[in-house]
Every structure is written in C-alpha cells, then in structure tokens.
Motif scaffolding. Sequence first.
Motif, mmCIF file in Angstrom:
data_model
loop_
_atom_site.group_PDB
_atom_site.id
_atom_site.type_symbol
_atom_site.label_atom_id
_atom_site.label_comp_id
_atom_site.label_asym_id
_atom_site.label_seq_id
_atom_site.Cartn_x
_atom_site.Cartn_y
_atom_site.Cartn_z
ATOM 1 N N VAL A 176 0.715 -1.098 0.126
ATOM 2 C CA VAL A 176 0.132 0.020 -0.053
ATOM 3 C C VAL A 176 0.809 1.195 0.035
ATOM 4 O O VAL A 176 0.164 2.141 -0.403
ATOM 5 C CB VAL A 176 -0.879 0.225 1.123
ATOM 6 N N SER A 177 2.014 1.023 0.423
ATOM 7 C CA SER A 177 3.083 2.327 0.551
ATOM 8 C C SER A 177 3.255 2.596 -0.926
ATOM 9 O O SER A 177 3.185 3.905 -1.258
ATOM 10 C CB SER A 177 4.296 2.045 1.158
ATOM 11 N N GLY A 178 3.580 1.612 -1.709
ATOM 12 C CA GLY A 178 3.707 1.771 -3.140
ATOM 13 C C GLY A 178 2.550 2.572 -3.960
ATOM 14 O O GLY A 178 2.593 3.283 -4.763
ATOM 15 N N MET A 179 1.421 2.061 -3.638
ATOM 16 C CA MET A 179 0.274 2.647 -4.231
ATOM 17 C C MET A 179 -0.036 3.965 -3.677
ATOM 18 O O MET A 179 -0.422 4.961 -4.445
ATOM 19 C CB MET A 179 -1.206 1.832 -3.595
ATOM 20 N N ALA A 180 0.391 4.422 -2.530
ATOM 21 C CA ALA A 180 0.219 5.738 -1.833
ATOM 22 C C ALA A 180 1.201 6.776 -2.587
ATOM 23 O O ALA A 180 1.053 7.740 -3.163
ATOM 24 C CB ALA A 180 0.412 5.793 -0.412
ATOM 25 N N VAL A 181 2.434 6.327 -2.689
ATOM 26 C CA VAL A 181 3.514 7.001 -3.578
ATOM 27 C C VAL A 181 2.886 7.276 -4.988
ATOM 28 O O VAL A 181 3.321 8.210 -5.592
ATOM 29 C CB VAL A 181 4.778 6.173 -3.666
ATOM 30 N N GLY A 182 2.517 6.392 -5.584
ATOM 31 C CA GLY A 182 1.815 6.318 -7.089
ATOM 32 C C GLY A 182 0.941 7.587 -7.229
ATOM 33 O O GLY A 182 0.874 8.364 -7.844
ATOM 34 N N ASP A 183 -0.278 7.620 -5.982
ATOM 35 C CA ASP A 183 -0.999 8.861 -6.081
ATOM 36 C C ASP A 183 -0.230 10.105 -6.014
ATOM 37 O O ASP A 183 -0.538 11.159 -6.519
ATOM 38 C CB ASP A 183 -1.805 8.751 -4.840
ATOM 39 N N VAL A 184 1.113 10.134 -5.149
ATOM 40 C CA VAL A 184 1.677 11.194 -5.126
ATOM 41 C C VAL A 184 2.144 11.806 -6.491
ATOM 42 O O VAL A 184 2.364 12.926 -6.622
ATOM 43 C CB VAL A 184 2.736 11.187 -3.964
ATOM 44 N N VAL A 185 2.751 10.719 -7.010
ATOM 45 C CA VAL A 185 3.194 10.971 -8.458
ATOM 46 C C VAL A 185 2.264 11.593 -9.584
ATOM 47 O O VAL A 185 2.266 12.571 -9.910
ATOM 48 C CB VAL A 185 3.824 9.668 -9.075
ATOM 49 N N TRP A 186 1.164 10.962 -9.400
ATOM 50 C CA TRP A 186 -0.168 11.770 -9.995
ATOM 51 C C TRP A 186 -0.509 13.043 -9.746
ATOM 52 O O TRP A 186 -0.775 13.925 -10.484
ATOM 53 C CB TRP A 186 -1.375 10.744 -10.235
ATOM 54 N N PHE A 206 6.485 -3.087 -3.046
ATOM 55 C CA PHE A 206 6.184 -1.745 -3.232
ATOM 56 C C PHE A 206 6.078 -1.331 -4.578
ATOM 57 O O PHE A 206 5.342 -0.473 -4.953
ATOM 58 C CB PHE A 206 7.700 -0.904 -2.497
ATOM 59 N N LEU A 207 7.001 -1.976 -5.633
ATOM 60 C CA LEU A 207 6.824 -1.565 -6.952
ATOM 61 C C LEU A 207 5.615 -2.093 -7.597
ATOM 62 O O LEU A 207 5.087 -1.316 -8.525
ATOM 63 C CB LEU A 207 8.112 -2.062 -7.552
ATOM 64 N N ALA A 208 4.980 -3.297 -7.153
ATOM 65 C CA ALA A 208 3.771 -3.541 -7.710
ATOM 66 C C ALA A 208 2.810 -2.600 -7.259
ATOM 67 O O ALA A 208 1.903 -2.302 -7.981
ATOM 68 C CB ALA A 208 3.689 -5.020 -6.851
ATOM 69 N N GLY A 209 2.865 -2.168 -6.051
ATOM 70 C CA GLY A 209 1.663 -1.315 -5.606
ATOM 71 C C GLY A 209 1.742 -0.005 -6.163
ATOM 72 O O GLY A 209 0.721 0.551 -6.706
ATOM 73 N N ALA A 258 3.084 0.155 -9.361
ATOM 74 C CA ALA A 258 2.378 -0.080 -10.759
ATOM 75 C C ALA A 258 1.000 0.060 -10.685
ATOM 76 O O ALA A 258 0.421 0.464 -12.023
ATOM 77 C CB ALA A 258 3.046 -1.094 -11.390
ATOM 78 N N VAL A 259 0.332 -0.358 -9.680
ATOM 79 C CA VAL A 259 -1.110 -0.541 -9.633
ATOM 80 C C VAL A 259 -1.581 0.594 -9.716
ATOM 81 O O VAL A 259 -2.680 1.084 -10.389
ATOM 82 C CB VAL A 259 -1.384 -1.322 -8.652
ATOM 83 N N THR A 260 -1.218 1.754 -9.106
ATOM 84 C CA THR A 260 -1.736 3.093 -8.907
ATOM 85 C C THR A 260 -1.377 3.788 -10.112
ATOM 86 O O THR A 260 -2.326 4.581 -10.739
ATOM 87 C CB THR A 260 -1.098 3.622 -7.888
ATOM 88 N N MET A 261 -0.132 3.703 -10.793
ATOM 89 C CA MET A 261 0.359 4.498 -11.798
ATOM 90 C C MET A 261 -0.470 3.692 -13.128
ATOM 91 O O MET A 261 -0.819 4.806 -14.219
ATOM 92 C CB MET A 261 1.510 4.079 -12.211
ATOM 93 N N GLY A 262 -1.077 2.609 -13.160
ATOM 94 C CA GLY A 262 -1.897 2.177 -14.256
ATOM 95 C C GLY A 262 -3.210 2.000 -14.017
ATOM 96 O O GLY A 262 -4.190 1.726 -14.949
ATOM 97 N N ASN A 263 -3.857 2.765 -12.861
ATOM 98 C CA ASN A 263 -4.984 2.634 -12.698
ATOM 99 C C ASN A 263 -6.027 3.941 -13.390
ATOM 100 O O ASN A 263 -5.613 5.069 -12.811
ATOM 101 C CB ASN A 263 -5.327 2.867 -11.153
ATOM 102 N N PRO A 264 -6.859 3.684 -14.126
ATOM 103 C CA PRO A 264 -7.486 5.029 -14.799
ATOM 104 C C PRO A 264 -8.311 5.738 -13.761
ATOM 105 O O PRO A 264 -8.146 7.068 -13.886
ATOM 106 C CB PRO A 264 -8.332 4.313 -15.871
ATOM 107 N N LEU A 307 -1.586 11.453 1.425
ATOM 108 C CA LEU A 307 -0.943 10.343 2.351
ATOM 109 C C LEU A 307 -2.005 10.085 3.578
ATOM 110 O O LEU A 307 -2.120 8.896 3.804
ATOM 111 C CB LEU A 307 0.525 10.652 2.829
ATOM 112 N N ALA A 308 -2.294 11.158 4.270
ATOM 113 C CA ALA A 308 -3.282 10.771 5.282
ATOM 114 C C ALA A 308 -4.452 10.195 5.081
ATOM 115 O O ALA A 308 -4.803 9.129 5.766
ATOM 116 C CB ALA A 308 -3.381 12.045 6.026
ATOM 117 N N VAL A 309 -4.966 10.698 4.186
ATOM 118 C CA VAL A 309 -6.462 10.067 3.623
ATOM 119 C C VAL A 309 -6.201 8.671 3.070
ATOM 120 O O VAL A 309 -6.769 7.971 3.353
ATOM 121 C CB VAL A 309 -7.078 11.042 2.526
ATOM 122 N N LEU A 310 -5.099 8.408 2.504
ATOM 123 C CA LEU A 310 -4.995 6.856 1.926
ATOM 124 C C LEU A 310 -4.423 6.430 2.953
ATOM 125 O O LEU A 310 -4.765 5.013 3.053
ATOM 126 C CB LEU A 310 -3.847 7.171 0.656
#
Length: 207
Positions: A46-56, A116-119, A121-127, A159-162
């Motif tokens: 989930v940390s990877g997913m959260a970082v993906g959100d920050v990237v977007w 982490f990288l999988a998470g 990638a999940v966020t970066m590829g999530n429409p 980050l807090a919400v996620l």
Amino acid sequence: MTGLSPSGLLIFALALAVAAFAPGPGIAAIVGRVLGRGRDGAVAFVSGMAVGDVVWLSLAVLGLAVLAETFREVFMLVKYAGAAYLLYLAVRMWTAPAEARQIAPARGRESHARLFLAGLAVTMGNPKTMIFYLALLPSLVDLARIDVLAFVELTLVTLAVLAVVFGFYIVLALRARSLITSPRAVKLVQRTSGAVMAGAAVAIAAR
C-alpha cells in the motif's frame, strides 16, 4: 508561501476519500492479498500505491497532463508490469498449501521492494487515479495558486487520507481472515484471494 485555505484542503480531502474508498482494482488487490497472505508485506504494497498517488498529484500540480499523454507508452508498460506481478501473486495464492492459521508464508519469501513496486505500478496504471488527479483535481483546487507550501499540504493530506482508507481495508481483511480455522476454509480463502487478485490484474491491464 501561502498554502491553501482550510476549506480548500477539506474539499480535496473529502473528494479523495470518496474516490479512494470506492472499490476498484487497487482495493481488490489489497483485500485479496491480505486475505491470502496476512499483514506481512501489506504495508510495502500500500506504500507503493500511496506513492503512486503522489506521483499523479505532482503531475497534475505541475500541469504535466500533456507530458503524461506524451509518455503514454511508458505508463502502459508500467501498468502491464504491475498487472503481471499481481497475476504472479494470484498464482502463488492459488497454489499455496492449506494449513489452518498458517496462510502467510515465512517472512522474507516475498520481497518488500517488489511489493512496493507492484503497488506503485497498480496506482500508476489505474485509470480511476489518473482521472482524479489529472482531470478532477483542477476543478477542486486552483492549480494556478499552488505554491511549495500548498503542494506539501496536498501531499500530506493525500498520504493521510490514503493511510486511513488503506488501513481500513487491511483491518477489515485481517478480521475476516481471523475467522478461518480449518484447512478447507484456508484453501477456499486462498483460492478466492487468488481469483480476486487475478481479477484485479485483468481489470488494470484491460483499462
């Protein structure tokens, strides 16, 4: 540096919470993984997913929606890589031996860096995530007025919400998992989790 108004941050937080809580491939991946493997590795994922959100978020704030479209092929590659790894995890869950109260593998068998990288990638590829930040964020926040402090505030709120949303789903899955007491139930949950994870992989790759 002036930052954003409390009302602006609140509107952003509420909109993000609604979007994050809505079930989708990312949430399915979290629940499926925790049901099948327990808490080990869940934080890395989930940390990877959260970082993906920050990237977007960063791309949206910097006005790089055009850049994101230009490098569409790169994001497609990331999306498929994440989907492939989720599918790999799904196969491992499906084929894992069934032992009551012993669903999770020994520590160290799954690389937290890979999770982490999988998470990520999940966020970066999530429409859904892309749409929220690149299309909806400008309607929630005046991007022309964002300075360094405002960006830091948005990042911390994100980050807090996620953390709350992902934590909720992790706890929910762990509580459901704690009810498992027989090898037969373990096998059923592992295969269900594997199917859910595989479904998340397909959903991400197909969008």
